[in-house]
Design a protein around this motif. Structure first.
Motif: not given
Length: 439
Positions: A9-10, A33-34, A52-53, A57-60
């Motif tokens: 991530l990032g 992922v960015a 991302i930000l 929580a469900a999408a993550l």
């Protein structure tokens, strides 16, 4: 052992980009992922853009399941609050949602979290305190994790503070003596990636690495002056006489940097950056070295083995000049429009009158072009609209030049050469447009 899938991530940042590419070379399946990736960073189908930000929580959880992640590497971070940047949202709130997502995924996932060295007692900025809050959230979870605290990261590319130190090395400038003497233990970005690879090769239920916090840095003490000295050796500037900047100038530069930050820019010299520089970078890498067997690369290994290329030198020399270029262009357009509208309106309108422009058009043209000039300056001042402002400025300048050639050709030979000077201004705007990217 089956091939492990690592979700970074990032993946567009200094650490995230290197780690993504290096782990792929090491044989891991890596999903980068960015929020946004440059065209050069999307050469692999495994590099994806996601907000991302903004993910809950469900999408993550869906993201982790979709890519069957075994290891999640969180490289997300922002230095200071500003437009589009919120230290609480990035460092604390996002980590809380990520921990929930890992728990809800039903998968055995190890979280590798990139943090900062130091102790909570020495934290003085929102950047540091929110980073430390994220560490506490992770430590309190029952998720297998490794909190990595890199020192000053030395990488082939440069961004933010690492770019600023390169720029200082390319110029005969030093920071104040007290800042230059602060501890500044570096780490090669290759050692960060090697540590993640080592962790990824361990079984998820390996008790020895189920919950670890390691400082990643060179063991030998180094000061900021030592780091800059090594860059100067690479740049061939070590023999130059140098001028130490007074603390007042450094603080003033940080305040100006905060103003630029409010306009959407992310200059390396901001109050948070200076506070962290004065704090220094120190830690104890012995636990990391003992556990992994990794021998940290020294500054000489990382920087000193290879002289700087011409690309390195140009970047370092232009890095600090970039701010001056944009500031001068903003001032150029704002001041020129203001003068024509409020200070020398009669003179500006008189030029049109002297060239037999219809009286009804003189005021609208004078006022319109003045407001356009000031609008271009405002557009360039904001990071989000700077590219548009530069393009409009170039088009407007070319319009002034060709319009004058047709309607008022005598202005080309006036003593101060105002129109002749428009050509270099266009070139400067082209240079600014080419330097607009940060990564």
């Amino acid at each position: 052992m089956d091939q492990r899938t690592i979700l970074v991530l990032g993946a567009s940042g200094l650490i995230g980009r290197f780690v993504t590419d290096d782990l792929r070379v090491r044989g891991f399946r890596v999903i980068g992922v960015a929020r946004s990736l440059s065209l050069a960073q999307t050469m692999s189908a495994l590099d994806i853009e996601r907000p991302i930000l903004a993910l809950d929580a469900a999408a993550l959880t869906h993201l982790l399941k979709e890519h069957a992640a075994d290891i999640v590497v969180n490289c997300l971070g922002v230095l200071q609050d500003g437009p589009g940047s919120d230290t609480n949202a990035v460092h604390r709130d996002f980590v809380a949602r990520l921990l929930q997502a890992i728990g809800d995924s039903g998968r055995a996932i190890r979280l590798v979290h990139i943090s900062i060295p130091g102790t909570a007692e020495a934290d003085r900025t929102a950047f540091a305190t929110t980073k430390r809050e994220a560490e506490r959230l992770i430590a309190a979870s029952h998720i297998p994790h490794a909190i990595l605290r890199p020192g000053f990261v030395v990488a082939p590319s440069a961004y933010g503070g690492s770019a600023m130190l390169r720029a200082l090395a390319a110029f005969p400038l030093d920071l104040p003596a007290a800042v230059m003497a602060t501890p500044f233990q570096p780490v090669a970005v290759e050692d960060i990636s090697a540590t993640i690879a080592w962790l990824a090769a361990r079984e998820i239920d390996d008790a020895s690495v189920k919950a670890v916090t390691w400082d990643l840095m060179q063991a030998e003490p180094v000061t900021m002056a030592g780091v800059i000295k090594q860059f100067r050796l690479a740049f061939g500037t070590s023999g130059w006489p140098r001028l130490a900047l007074p603390s007042l100038i450094l603080d003033l530069g940080a305040e100006i940097g905060d103003l630029a930050n409010a306009l959407g820019w992310m200059p390396p010299m901001r109050t948070t950056a200076i506070a962290e520089l004065r704090r220094g970078v120190r830690g104890d890498p012995s636990a990391w070295i003992a556990a992994t067997g990794i021998a940290p690369k020294t500054l000489t290994d990382t920087i000193g083995r290879h002289p700087a290329t011409i690309q390195d030198k140009w970047f370092a020399r232009l890095f600090l000049i970039k701010a001056l270029i944009f500031a001068s262009l903003v001032a150029f357009w704002l001041v020129s429009g203001f003068i024509a509208l409020f200070v020398s309106y009669r003179a500006a309108a008189g030029i049109l009158s002297a060239h037999d422009f219809p009286p009804a058009l003189i005021a609208p043209i004078t006022i319109g072009t003045s407001l356009m000039d000031m609008s271009i300056g405002v557009l360039i001042a904001f990071r989000r609209t700077a590219a548009v402002g530069l393009v409009v400025g170039i088009v407007a300048s070319l319009g002034y030049m060709f319009g004058a050639a047709i309607l008022t050709p005598d202005l080309w030979v006036e003593p101060l050469g105002a129109l002749v000077k428009t050509g270099p201004a266009i070139v400067l705007m082209l240079v600014a447009l080419m330097m607009l990217d940060n990564r």
